[in-house]
Design a protein around this motif. Structure first.
Motif, PDB file in Angstrom:
ATOM      1  N   PHE A   1      74.146  11.638  13.825  1.00 42.80           N
ATOM      2  CA  PHE A   1      73.554  10.538  13.073  1.00 42.80           C
ATOM      3  C   PHE A   1      73.424  10.890  11.588  1.00 42.80           C
ATOM      4  CE2 PHE A   1      71.693  10.349  17.397  1.00 42.80           C
ATOM      5  CZ  PHE A   1      72.261   9.147  17.816  1.00 42.80           C
TER       6      PHE A   1
ATOM      7  N   SER B   1      67.556  19.032  14.119  1.00 48.46           N
ATOM      8  CA  SER B   1      67.793  18.355  15.384  1.00 48.46           C
ATOM      9  C   SER B   1      67.482  16.868  15.264  1.00 48.46           C
ATOM     10  CB  SER B   1      66.945  18.967  16.500  1.00 48.46           C
ATOM     11  OG  SER B   1      65.591  18.576  16.375  1.00 48.46           O
ATOM     12  N   VAL B   2      68.112  16.087  16.141  1.00 49.78           N
ATOM     13  CA  VAL B   2      67.857  14.646  16.195  1.00 49.78           C
ATOM     14  C   VAL B   2      66.373  14.393  16.468  1.00 49.78           C
ATOM     15  CG1 VAL B   2      68.351  12.535  17.495  1.00 49.78           C
ATOM     16  CG2 VAL B   2      70.210  14.106  16.912  1.00 49.78           C
TER      17      VAL B   2
ATOM     18  N   LEU C   1      71.641  16.471  14.140  1.00 48.83           N
ATOM     19  CA  LEU C   1      71.549  15.214  13.398  1.00 48.83           C
ATOM     20  C   LEU C   1      72.772  15.020  12.511  1.00 48.83           C
ATOM     21  CD1 LEU C   1      69.580  12.798  12.637  1.00 48.83           C
ATOM     22  CD2 LEU C   1      69.081  14.154  10.592  1.00 48.83           C
TER      23      LEU C   1
ATOM     24  N   VAL D   1      70.305   9.434  23.497  1.00 49.96           N
ATOM     25  CA  VAL D   1      71.098  10.641  23.284  1.00 49.96           C
ATOM     26  C   VAL D   1      71.244  11.446  24.569  1.00 49.96           C
ATOM     27  CG1 VAL D   1      70.445  10.762  20.849  1.00 49.96           C
ATOM     28  CG2 VAL D   1      69.128  12.046  22.532  1.00 49.96           C
TER      29      VAL D   1
ATOM     30  N   ALA E   1      67.070  15.639  22.724  1.00 48.97           N
ATOM     31  CA  ALA E   1      67.166  15.325  21.303  1.00 48.97           C
ATOM     32  C   ALA E   1      66.799  16.517  20.430  1.00 48.97           C
ATOM     33  CB  ALA E   1      66.271  14.134  20.964  1.00 48.97           C
TER      34      ALA E   1
ATOM     35  N   ILE F   1      64.755   7.292  21.504  1.00 46.31           N
ATOM     36  CA  ILE F   1      65.801   8.244  21.114  1.00 46.31           C
ATOM     37  C   ILE F   1      66.285   9.066  22.305  1.00 46.31           C
ATOM     38  CG2 ILE F   1      66.410  10.129  19.574  1.00 46.31           C
ATOM     39  CD1 ILE F   1      65.870   7.427  18.206  1.00 46.31           C
TER      40      ILE F   1
END
Length: 360
Positions: A70, A31-32, A66, A53, A61, A49
């Motif tokens: 990103f 995960s982000v 991810l 997002v 997030a 963050i």
């Protein structure tokens, strides 16, 4: 990051640990939130963050992918060990000390639009195409494949035929059409993609609601538990949208509040009250306000999204039918993403038609 007032001294020190932390070589998506928390700490995730997002991608997030959103940051970690070090070295090797995406158009990054709004593009295309080629504000009730052609039953009751179908429908809507064709397996794959509902309120104020603010937008961290998730000062981007002295502001609603306030009147009132608290002053007189709700409109790129898309693409490839699937769930939520997806879809359609024309 050193100068930002959004982080405490302790938060900045924790973020600096990215320079010495080892990379994580674990396979698979993460995960982000997990990635940036591990590299920079909880405070960076909460203050920087999450507002980004949450506003753009409609979820926390800790559930977003991810590798989908990103991937560059994961590659920087793998290549340079440190994300900050990787960003610094990448900037040093780019012209003028900053990276520029390949193919970026002149003036990219500026706010641009059509003077009469983006809807004008659709309406202009509809006027330029043959009268029967475009059916605006018309749904598709059913989709069938018969005798080498697609049959589309429209919400008007009319049926049209097509050699190729390009779908940019939300995954759950395309799943409905596939289920009508008896394709339960394909529908189940598409329904693995989750969606959230969104809402925004546009205000035309008699004056600027926050005159001394220099920016074009405000992002609100979810930890503040507000009704508002972000504010876009539209008339600062495009002054032609309102008469001189007035202000056009679009307010995006936190996803939890979208469900909490069932009527538009309740939602507007809650947003106005939250804006007063956010801006720290009373609002100017409201000339006009418009509440817009979009049910199940935002595809959520949750952990494992790339793998789900790979299974969906493989399914449609094995289907062997001229059905090109595109849309935000595959290409991204931004207008440039949609344009890229549209061009690729057009290329696929042309390729299919050329190959079909060469068949005896």
């Amino acid at each position: 990051m050193i100068r930002t007032p959004l982080l405490s001294p302790a938060g900045k020190l924790r973020a600096a640990l990215d320079l010495v932390l080892p990379p994580l070589h674990a396979p698979g998506d993460v995960s982000v939130g997990e990635f940036f928390r591990r590299r920079f700490g909880e405070e960076v995730v909460e203050a920087l963050i999450e507002p980004l997002v949450g506003t753009v991608y409609g979820a926390e997030a800790d559930v977003l992918s991810l590798d989908t959103l990103f991937p560059t940051y994961r590659e920087l970690e793998r290549r340079y060990r440190s994300v900050l070090l990787g960003l610094w070295r990448s900037a040093r090797t780019s012209p003028q000390g900053r990276p520029k995406p390949a193919g970026q158009a002149p003036g990219a990054g500026k706010f641009v639009t059509l003077r009469s709004g983006l809807e004008e593009l659709v309406r202009r295309l509809a006027r330029e195409l043959p009268p029967d080629a475009v059916h605006l504000c018309t749904g598709v009730d059913a989709l069938t494949w018969e005798d080498g052609l697609w049959k589309l039953t429209l919400s008007t009751g009319r049926t049209v035929s097509a050699s190729v179908v390009v779908s940019t429908l939300p995954a759950w809507e395309l799943a409905r059409l596939l289920r009508g064709m008896g394709r339960e397996d394909g529908a189940a794959l598409l329904e693995e993609i989750l969606y959230s509902s969104t809402a925004n309120v546009a205000f035309r104020f008699a004056a600027s609601p926050i005159p001394d603010f220099p920016g074009a937008a405000i992002l609100v961290p979810p930890r503040e538990r507000r009704v508002v998730s972000s504010v876009s000062f539209t008339s600062r981007k495009w002054p032609h949208t309102v008469p001189p002295g007035e202000s056009l502001v679009r307010v995006f609603v936190d996803r939890r509040s979208v469900e909490r306030y069932s009527t538009d009147a309740e939602l507007r009132e809650a947003v106005e009250e939250d804006l007063v608290r956010l801006f720290g002053n009373p609002l100017p007189p409201v000339r006009f306000a418009l509440v817009s709700r979009f049910e199940r409109s935002l595809a959520l790129y949750t952990v494992g999204h790339k793998e789900r898309l790979a299974r969906i693409r493989a399914y449609f490839a094995d289907l062997g039918l001229p059905l090109v699937v595109r849309g935000a769930v595959f290409t991204g939520v931004g207008i440039p993403d949609c344009l890229t997806g549209g061009k690729r879809a057009a290329d696929e359609v042309l390729e299919y038609l050329i190959v079909s024309a060469r068949r005896p």
